[in-house]
Design a protein around this motif. Structure first.
Motif, PDB file in Angstrom:
ATOM      1  N   THR A   1       0.861  -1.195   0.000  1.00  0.00           N
ATOM      2  CA  THR A   1       0.000   0.000   0.000  1.00  0.00           C
ATOM      3  C   THR A   1       0.888   1.231   0.000  1.00  0.00           C
ATOM      4  O   THR A   1       1.851   1.310   0.776  1.00  0.00           O
ATOM      5  CB  THR A   1      -0.935   0.027   1.226  1.00  0.00           C
ATOM      6  N   ILE A   2       0.572   2.187  -0.859  1.00  0.00           N
ATOM      7  CA  ILE A   2       1.362   3.422  -0.977  1.00  0.00           C
ATOM      8  C   ILE A   2       0.424   4.605  -0.767  1.00  0.00           C
ATOM      9  O   ILE A   2      -0.678   4.645  -1.339  1.00  0.00           O
ATOM     10  CB  ILE A   2       2.031   3.519  -2.361  1.00  0.00           C
ATOM     11  N   ALA A   3       0.870   5.564   0.042  1.00  0.00           N
ATOM     12  CA  ALA A   3       0.084   6.791   0.275  1.00  0.00           C
ATOM     13  C   ALA A   3       1.039   7.969   0.400  1.00  0.00           C
ATOM     14  O   ALA A   3       1.976   7.936   1.207  1.00  0.00           O
ATOM     15  CB  ALA A   3      -0.762   6.661   1.533  1.00  0.00           C
ATOM     16  N   PHE A   4       0.821   8.992  -0.424  1.00  0.00           N
ATOM     17  CA  PHE A   4       1.661  10.191  -0.375  1.00  0.00           C
ATOM     18  C   PHE A   4       1.272  11.044   0.828  1.00  0.00           C
ATOM     19  O   PHE A   4       0.086  11.325   1.041  1.00  0.00           O
ATOM     20  CB  PHE A   4       1.495  11.005  -1.653  1.00  0.00           C
ATOM     21  N   LEU A   5       2.295  11.481   1.615  1.00  0.00           N
ATOM     22  CA  LEU A   5       2.054  12.460   2.675  1.00  0.00           C
ATOM     23  C   LEU A   5       2.164  13.875   2.133  1.00  0.00           C
ATOM     24  O   LEU A   5       1.379  14.749   2.479  1.00  0.00           O
ATOM     25  CB  LEU A   5       3.041  12.281   3.834  1.00  0.00           C
ATOM     26  N   ASN A   6       3.188  14.091   1.294  1.00  0.00           N
ATOM     27  CA  ASN A   6       3.376  15.386   0.656  1.00  0.00           C
ATOM     28  C   ASN A   6       4.113  15.157  -0.656  1.00  0.00           C
ATOM     29  O   ASN A   6       4.121  14.031  -1.181  1.00  0.00           O
ATOM     30  CB  ASN A   6       4.123  16.358   1.585  1.00  0.00           C
ATOM     31  N   ASP A   7       4.744  16.188  -1.160  1.00  0.00           N
ATOM     32  CA  ASP A   7       5.370  16.068  -2.472  1.00  0.00           C
ATOM     33  C   ASP A   7       6.617  15.204  -2.461  1.00  0.00           C
ATOM     34  O   ASP A   7       7.075  14.772  -3.536  1.00  0.00           O
ATOM     35  CB  ASP A   7       5.733  17.467  -2.995  1.00  0.00           C
ATOM     36  N   SER A   8       7.195  14.932  -1.308  1.00  0.00           N
ATOM     37  CA  SER A   8       8.457  14.192  -1.278  1.00  0.00           C
ATOM     38  C   SER A   8       8.463  13.027  -0.302  1.00  0.00           C
ATOM     39  O   SER A   8       9.431  12.270  -0.279  1.00  0.00           O
ATOM     40  CB  SER A   8       9.608  15.149  -0.927  1.00  0.00           C
ATOM     41  N   ILE A   9       7.426  12.873   0.518  1.00  0.00           N
ATOM     42  CA  ILE A   9       7.379  11.807   1.518  1.00  0.00           C
ATOM     43  C   ILE A   9       6.203  10.904   1.209  1.00  0.00           C
ATOM     44  O   ILE A   9       5.090  11.381   0.951  1.00  0.00           O
ATOM     45  CB  ILE A   9       7.266  12.366   2.944  1.00  0.00           C
ATOM     46  N   VAL A  10       6.462   9.594   1.264  1.00  0.00           N
ATOM     47  CA  VAL A  10       5.441   8.602   0.943  1.00  0.00           C
ATOM     48  C   VAL A  10       5.410   7.580   2.067  1.00  0.00           C
ATOM     49  O   VAL A  10       6.454   7.217   2.632  1.00  0.00           O
ATOM     50  CB  VAL A  10       5.741   7.904  -0.400  1.00  0.00           C
ATOM     51  N   SER A  11       4.213   7.119   2.382  1.00  0.00           N
ATOM     52  CA  SER A  11       4.047   6.050   3.359  1.00  0.00           C
ATOM     53  C   SER A  11       3.957   4.718   2.609  1.00  0.00           C
ATOM     54  O   SER A  11       3.177   4.574   1.656  1.00  0.00           O
ATOM     55  CB  SER A  11       2.775   6.285   4.189  1.00  0.00           C
TER      56      SER A  11
ATOM     57  N   SER B   1      11.419   8.527   1.284  1.00  0.00           N
ATOM     58  CA  SER B   1      11.730   9.868   0.787  1.00  0.00           C
ATOM     59  C   SER B   1      12.074   9.791  -0.692  1.00  0.00           C
ATOM     60  O   SER B   1      12.974   9.040  -1.095  1.00  0.00           O
ATOM     61  CB  SER B   1      12.905  10.466   1.566  1.00  0.00           C
ATOM     62  N   LEU B   2      11.372  10.568  -1.513  1.00  0.00           N
ATOM     63  CA  LEU B   2      11.658  10.605  -2.947  1.00  0.00           C
ATOM     64  C   LEU B   2      12.933  11.367  -3.246  1.00  0.00           C
ATOM     65  O   LEU B   2      13.512  11.219  -4.325  1.00  0.00           O
ATOM     66  CB  LEU B   2      10.484  11.254  -3.690  1.00  0.00           C
ATOM     67  N   GLU B   3      13.383  12.189  -2.345  1.00  0.00           N
ATOM     68  CA  GLU B   3      14.607  12.958  -2.570  1.00  0.00           C
ATOM     69  C   GLU B   3      15.845  12.110  -2.320  1.00  0.00           C
ATOM     70  O   GLU B   3      16.816  12.159  -3.091  1.00  0.00           O
ATOM     71  CB  GLU B   3      14.606  14.196  -1.673  1.00  0.00           C
TER      72      GLU B   3
END
Length: 1031
Positions: free
Chosen positions: A175-185, A197-199
């Motif tokens: 399961t994937i859920a975005f918290l903001n533009d660069s952090i994902v759960s 972290s996408l960064e």
């Protein structure tokens, strides 16, 4: 409050199980268990229907598990059970493009946002170094795919594909859920969750709080004998549930709880969502959380049957803001249950206002073939309707929280019903403040009233009559007073409903003591101290402990005994703040509290007028409205001080204020606060009431000073504009004690009109008037002839009255004052007073006046012939005698009166005449005196006069003159003799000093012997002669 309309049927008879759904514009795309893609035409609205447009078979050989949409390339993202991610172009659904790096995929998530960055161009040399540069917006889309033990990131920037990134993981993200533009759960399973972290393309562990001890096994045991529904699906390995619930926050379901996690990997809230059982699926439509609970896990609330569980799946809707459960709806949504169904909770978007879709498929294969799958839509009610329902239910805090999450784009009238300002928000904030005030949170409520510039009349109206007076409003009208519902009824625990009622379409169950969905607030000890199990949910209400009951009911407990005092203490924070700001606003119109008596009183305004004043900043109010606000605030402030801080009431009364006297005087009289009431009267220029009260209070005093002093001090402070009141209320003081009362008119604080005061005192008592005039002349230095004339005539009048009444003591007193006054001052009209004197009396006064007129002879005749007071006649002469002036013969005049009387008198005047001659012989002309003396007067009787006459300076001057003349003649003769002497100098003449011949040298002749020496020998020889004479 139910935020969603009852579920509506969109489409039915879909012969394949629907596994995924997404929506793009007016198209609804459905992915089925056979790999087909159904395309429906869809229009959003309450009466929306889905119309099948196209069916695309063979998209995948196995089930389509997830659908998404990438706007940058206008393509669908399809995840099939073959664990392959494929892009399908819209709108023709052609050219399927498998993503080669996204093999063995378990899940994916699409996130689109706008990134603002500076352009890659050099800065202009003319631009300031610290100035801001214009930013360029860029649309960025991330397609994050969770594959077997790795993450694959596809990105597009303004439609341009970017380099694909990969990162290895210890487990596979299901399961994937975005918290903001660069952090994902990322959720590996129901118990393991991390942040990605996408960064940095790295993971961070999530710190989850401990789970409660109640487990699924315990729930299964509880479900035995209750229909067996509790065991359905609990043994299979379920997919982890996680969803984004706003900016920087994700909701993760762990067992029976839902925890909120922030981008730092820690819980972002102290509260959680408690479900009766682990949810099968969760979804989010801003700002609401949907949870799908399995069959047989939600207790029924039917009062007619024994406690049981609902035998079908249940959809619960929570607010992500308050965590309150707003709706609980069981399946089927429009009929009685006719079999077992599998339910899927599918949402194409988390945006505010997006619909949520639910698919239902019979679990019985035959029924599934015959009936097929059904699509239901949960459409959200308009935001205004939701806000209105929350307000009507008294959930003002939740209404405010909801309003804060909305933009004007989704709520055009967010500002107000007419969309022009913040009145809607202010209205709800005001109602929320009233609710907090009613619950005892007075400080917070009053702070809100200040921030909202609420009409002070409304705020004061929340208090009882002892503070608010006629403004006091019953509690059941508070909310209507602040623009809320006309009648607010607190929600109580609702009775259980029948099972059939629960299954009706659109059935709504509010959060209550049933425990269907509780918000748990962890204590400092353990989260389990607040955990409510499903067993608690089906117990009778009487079996619940008091702590639970306090949470589950909305009925307010009775306030503590000191709640009123605390509320008044809070009011004393509010009123001074308003008082200062209102005073500043009034000052802009040149209106001060000192002018309060010039304006209409508060009692003249109607209650409706006061409560109808606008809730606006003070600077926008009219002067009349500001004055009303000031009167309300000061009156309430006075009453508050009177209740809890009576010691501060005195200073407040002594200052200029806007207090309404009518409302305060009765309270102050009842409490015996007379000094405060008198100060209040004084400030409002109600001097008559103050003086009447002082007079009434003086009756209780025995000591004269204590009886009269308060009234005297009050009257002394009144100015000339209150002269009538001063005269009216000073009478009784003067009647009690004239000496004390006289101080009223001699105060240094205020100068009263002198003529009016003198007339008042003269009418009251001429003695007081005379005393007042004496004070003006002696103490104040009054030089006006009017007051001098008035005083001397008053003396004369009182002397005559005393003589007529036979009061010799007063006659003598006033006559002496008259004589002293006319003798020591000349500011009165002498001729007028002389004309007022009686012809046969007051001869001494006449004598003084005649002397003032320069008729000294006539004055002395009155002393000698009428008064026969020779000593005063002689004293009179002493006063007026001036040498070498018109009055230097005054003593001779008195002597002539003695020795040449003009009237016949029985007294022998020779004796005082001889005494006068003896004492003042130097001031008498000798010749004129001798001529006046009778022939028979002996020289012995005037011996001293004759001696002094002979020793007068005229005789001494002649003698000295003759002696001086004789001496001058003698010296002249001697000088002539000396000047006639001669010396002869021959060649044989020798200088007696140097013994040399003198010859033709310059010589010096020495007197008186005629010795001749050289000129240069003169000094030694003169010294020698001097020594010889002294030897």
């Amino acid at each position: 409050m139910a935020p969603f309309h009852p579920p509506r049927l969109l489409a039915t008879g879909v012969k394949e199980r629907i596994e995924a759904v997404t929506r793009q514009a007016d198209r609804l795309y459905l992915g089925t268990s056979t790999g087909s893609l159904y395309v429906y035409g869809f229009e959003h609205g309450l009466d929306a229907k889905a119309t099948l447009i196209e069916t695309k078979k063979g998209i995948s050989r196995r089930a389509i598990e997830q659908l998404g949409y990438v706007k940058d390339i206008n393509s669908l993202v399809i995840l099939s059970a073959e664990m392959q991610v494929t892009l399908l172009s819209l709108p023709d659904l052609s050219s399927p493009t498998p993503l080669p790096k996204a093999k063995a995929a378990f899940s994916f998530a699409v996130h689109t946002f706008v990134e603002h960055s500076e352009p890659d161009i050099p800065r202009s040399p003319r631009s300031s170094p610290g100035g801001k540069r214009m930013t360029v917006p860029t649309v960025v889309t991330h397609l994050l795919i969770g594959c077997r033990r790795k993450m694959v990131l596809y990105s597009w920037r303004d439609g341009d594909a970017q380099e694909v990134k990969e990162a290895t993981l210890p487990h596979s993200a299901r399961t994937i859920a975005f918290l903001n533009d660069s952090i994902v759960s990322l959720s590996y399973d129901t118990a393991t969750h991390v942040l990605f972290s996408l960064e940095t393309m790295s993971t961070t562990e999530i710190s989850m709080p401990p789970a409660p001890s109640t487990s699924g096994a315990a729930i299964s045991t509880l479900g035995k004998g209750l229909g067996g529904y509790m065991t359905l699906g609990l043994g299979a390995k379920s997919k982890p549930c996680a969803t984004n619930v706003g900016d920087n926050e994700v909701l993760i379901a762990k067992d029976n709880e839902g925890a909120f996690v922030g981008p730092d990997g820690r819980p972002s809230r102290t509260v959680r969502i408690d479900w009766p059982a682990p949810p099968d699926e969760i979804a989010f439509v801003k700002p609401y959380i949907f949870s799908l609970l399995p069959s047989g896990t939600v207790p029924s609330k039917s009062p007619d049957v024994a406690p049981a569980f609902i035998s079908s799946p249940v959809v619960q809707i929570h607010s992500s803001i308050s965590i309150s459960a707003y709706q609980t709806i069981s399946f089927p949504f429009d009929a009685e249950p006719s079999g077992q169904y599998s339910i899927r909770l599918l949402t194409p978007s988390t945006n505010a206002g997006s619909p949520l879709f639910v698919t239902s498929t019979p679990t019985d294969r035959t029924q599934a073939v015959n009936d097929g799958s059904t699509i239901w839509m949960f459409a959200m009610k308009p935001w205004t309707q939701q806000l209105d329902e929350l307000v009507n239910d008294g959930k003002y805090g939740e209404a405010l929280a909801l309003l804060e999450t909305l933009d004007t784009a989704v709520l055009p009238d967010k500002a107000s019903p007419d969309g022009c300002d913040d009145r809607r928000k202010d209205l709800i904030q005001g109602l929320d403040a009233v609710a907090r005030f009613r619950a005892g949170n007075h400080n917070s409520a009053l702070d809100t009233f200040i921030a909202l510039n609420i009409n002070p009349a409304k705020v004061v109206a929340l208090y009882p009559e002892s503070v608010a007076g006629r403004l006091s409003t019953p509690q059941d009208r508070w909310f209507a007073l602040f623009g809320g519902p006309s009648r607010h009824i607190e929600k109580e625990s609702q009775p259980n409903t029948t099972a059939a009622d629960e299954l009706k379409l659109g059935n709504e169950m509010e959060t209550s003591s049933s425990g269907l969905s509780k918000t748990t607030f962890p204590s400092s000890g353990s989260i389990m101290s607040k955990f409510i199990s499903p067993l608690d949910a089906i117990r009778p209400s009487s079996a619940k402990d008091s702590e639970t009951a306090s949470i589950t009911t909305t009925a307010r407990k009775a306030p503590p005994a000191d709640d009123f005092s605390r509320s008044v203490e809070s009011l004393l924070r509010y009123l001074p703040d308003r008082r200062v700001k209102i005073a500043a606003a009034l000052e802009a119109f040149n209106i001060t509290p000192a002018q309060a008596h010039r304006h209409t009183s508060l009692s003249e305004a109607s209650l409706e007028e006061l409560l109808a004043m606008p809730d606006s900043p003070l600077r926008s109010l009219t002067p009349e409205q500001l004055i009303r606000c000031a009167q309300i605030v000061d009156t309430a402030l006075f009453k508050s001080y009177l209740i809890i801080r009576p010691g501060l009431l005195g200073p407040l009364c002594r200052r200029d204020n806007w207090c309404e006297v009518i409302e305060m005087e009765g309270l102050l009289l009842d409490r015996g606060s007379f000094s405060e009431l008198i100060d209040l009267y004084n400030g409002k220029k109600m001097h008559s009431k103050a003086l009447e009260l002082l007079q009434k209070l003086s009756e209780k005093e025995a000591d004269m000073e204590d009886k009269l002093r308060p009234s005297i001090l009050y009257l002394q402070r009144l100015g000339p504009e209150h002269l009538d009141q001063i005269f009216k209320y000073s009478k009784w003081v003067l009647e009690q004690n004239a000496d004390h009362g006289f101080e009223i008119f001699t105060s240094e604080e205020v100068v009263l009109p002198k003529a009016h005061v003198a007339s008042f005192l003269e009418n009251l008592d001429p003695k007081l008037c005379a005393r007042y005039l004496e004070f003006l002349i002696t103490e104040r230095g009054e030089e006006s002839a009017d007051y001098h004339n008035r005083l001397v005539e008053l003396y004369l009048k009182m002397t005559k009255v005393a003589k007529k009444s036979g009061n010799q003591e007063e006659e003598r007193l006033f006559y002496d004052k008259l004589l002293h006054f006319i003798d020591t001052t000349d500011q009165y009209r002498i001729d007028r007073l002389f004309g007022l004197l009686p012809s046969d009396d007051m001869f001494e006064a006449k004598a003084i006046l005649l002397g003032r007129l320069g008729r000294h002879g006539a004055a002395l005749e009155l002393y000698v012939y009428k008064l026969r007071d020779y000593a005063k006649a002689e004293e009179y002469c002493k006063r007026v005698y001036v040498h070498s002036d018109d009055t230097d013969d005054i003593f001779l005049t008195l002597l002539r009166i003695y020795l040449r009387p003009l009237v016949k008198t029985p007294d022998d005047l020779l004796t005082p005449a001889l005494a006068l001659i003896a004492r003042h012989s130097l001031r008498l002309d000798p010749e004129a005196t001798l001529q006046l003396l009778p022939p028979l007067v002996r020289a012995q009787d005037v011996r001293a006069f004759l001696i002094s006459a002979l020793r007068q300076p005229v005789f001494d001057t002649k003698t000295v003159c003759n002696i001086s003349k004789a001496r001058s003649e003698q010296v002249a003769r001697r000088l002539m003799y000396l000047e006639s002497n001669r010396v002869r100098v021959t060649n044989t003449r020798i200088c007696p000093q140097c013994h040399k011949r003198i010859g033709p040298s310059i010589i010096s002749v020495h007197a008186p012997g005629g010795e001749v020496t050289h000129y240069h020998c003169r000094e030694p020889f003169a010294k020698k002669l001097k020594e010889m004479r002294h030897s």
